[in-house]
Scaffold this active site. Structure first.
Site, mmCIF file in Angstrom:
data_model
loop_
_atom_site.group_PDB
_atom_site.id
_atom_site.type_symbol
_atom_site.label_atom_id
_atom_site.label_comp_id
_atom_site.label_asym_id
_atom_site.label_seq_id
_atom_site.Cartn_x
_atom_site.Cartn_y
_atom_site.Cartn_z
ATOM 1 N N PRO A 106 53.076 52.785 4.713
ATOM 2 C CA PRO A 106 52.061 51.788 4.383
ATOM 3 C C PRO A 106 51.236 51.402 5.606
ATOM 4 O O PRO A 106 51.792 51.086 6.665
ATOM 5 C CB PRO A 106 52.901 50.596 3.891
ATOM 6 C CG PRO A 106 54.176 51.202 3.419
ATOM 7 C CD PRO A 106 54.430 52.356 4.337
ATOM 8 N N GLU A 107 49.918 51.484 5.478
ATOM 9 C CA GLU A 107 49.024 51.113 6.559
ATOM 10 C C GLU A 107 48.353 49.784 6.210
ATOM 11 O O GLU A 107 48.726 49.131 5.239
ATOM 12 C CB GLU A 107 48.024 52.242 6.811
ATOM 13 C CG GLU A 107 48.710 53.535 7.243
ATOM 14 C CD GLU A 107 47.743 54.652 7.611
ATOM 15 O OE1 GLU A 107 46.522 54.405 7.679
ATOM 16 O OE2 GLU A 107 48.206 55.783 7.827
#
Length: 270
Positions: A2-3
């Site tokens: 997840p960014e």
């Protein structure tokens, strides 16, 4: 992993369920995450009112009356708001109790974190050295230009450096450089002020579009309602090796930089 857009999507999803609520405690099924969950977490959070749900870089911050919960999703983590009493699955390591609901932390790889901090957030060891937020007024062409002037590393690696700007992970670095027309291998110090203005603007635009699309889902990211992100449907270069560029038709190339995959169009990106 997840960014920033995925973390911001999660923040927006859980905020209405948390802000203003009283935490009743916590159930910790497995404290062995990237950093151990505090053994007294349940006692620390019991009775705490959640004043705000914020984000700093890829950290979710649940600001309470006596301290702050720092949550990091790691490589495979997710948060889900669920009815109280929902049976936990194998990788559901922690619940924050909200009365009729729970905020459930799931992390198959256990690279995430749930920590409790008392005191100014800007002094926390995980936060104090971070660069500016990419969507804030503190980040723009001038700030990027000043950060680049003495750096000879490839520009893609520099914009992924959290000391320069936070949250520009691999996917969004690839996409931003394409839209800015800049080669990922170009030395950062060679960029002009005009190049930096263009790149900073595209970083902001790409991240905003990704947030609007709910982030990207390449493996197992889901939002707080269990829905995947859809930004991957609009990738221009990422994960499109040998496919034709959507602008010019030239095959997209793939190289490795800093042990990460880089994708670019050799014609569109000078």
């Amino acid at each position: 992993m997840p960014e920033l857009p995925e973390v911001e999507t999660t923040r927006r999803g859980v905020e209405p369920h948390l802000e203003g609520r009283i935490l009743r405690g916590a159930v910790v099924r497995n404290p062995s995450l990237r950093w151990p969950v505090p053994p007294d977490l349940a006692e620390r959070v019991a009775g705490e009112k959640v004043l705000a749900v914020r984000r700093r870089a890829k950290y979710l911050l649940l600001e309470c009356e006596s301290g702050t919960l720092l949550i990091h999703l790691g490589m495979s983590g997710s948060l889900r708001v669920m009815p109280a009493g929902s049976p936990p699955q194998k990788h559901d390591h922690l619940d924050l109790l909200l009365g009729d609901q729970v905020l459930r932390f799931r992390d198959p790889r256990r690279f995430g974190a749930v920590l409790w901090h008392i005191g100014p957030l800007e002094l926390h060891p995980l936060l104090k050295a971070l660069g500016p937020e990419p969507l804030s007024d503190a980040f723009g062409g001038e700030a990027l230009f000043q950060a680049m002037r003495r750096r000879g590393s490839p520009i893609k690696l520099v914009i992924m450096d959290n000391h320069v700007v936070v949250g520009v992970g691999n996917i969004y670095a690839n996409e931003s450089l394409f839209h800015a027309g800049i080669s990922p291998s170009r030395p950062a110090c060679d960029l002009s002020r005009a190049d930096c203005d263009r790149l900073a603007a595209e970083i902001k635009a790409v991240l905003r579009r990704a947030i609007d699309a709910g982030g990207s889902t390449l493996r197992d990211f889901v939002d707080s309602e269990g829905k995947p992100g859809y930004f991957q449907q609009s990738y221009m270069v990422y994960n499109r090796q040998e496919e034709p560029c959507r602008r010019c038709g030239t095959p997209i190339r793939h190289i490795r930089q800093g042990q990460r995959s880089t994708y670019y169009c050799p014609l569109c990106q000078a």
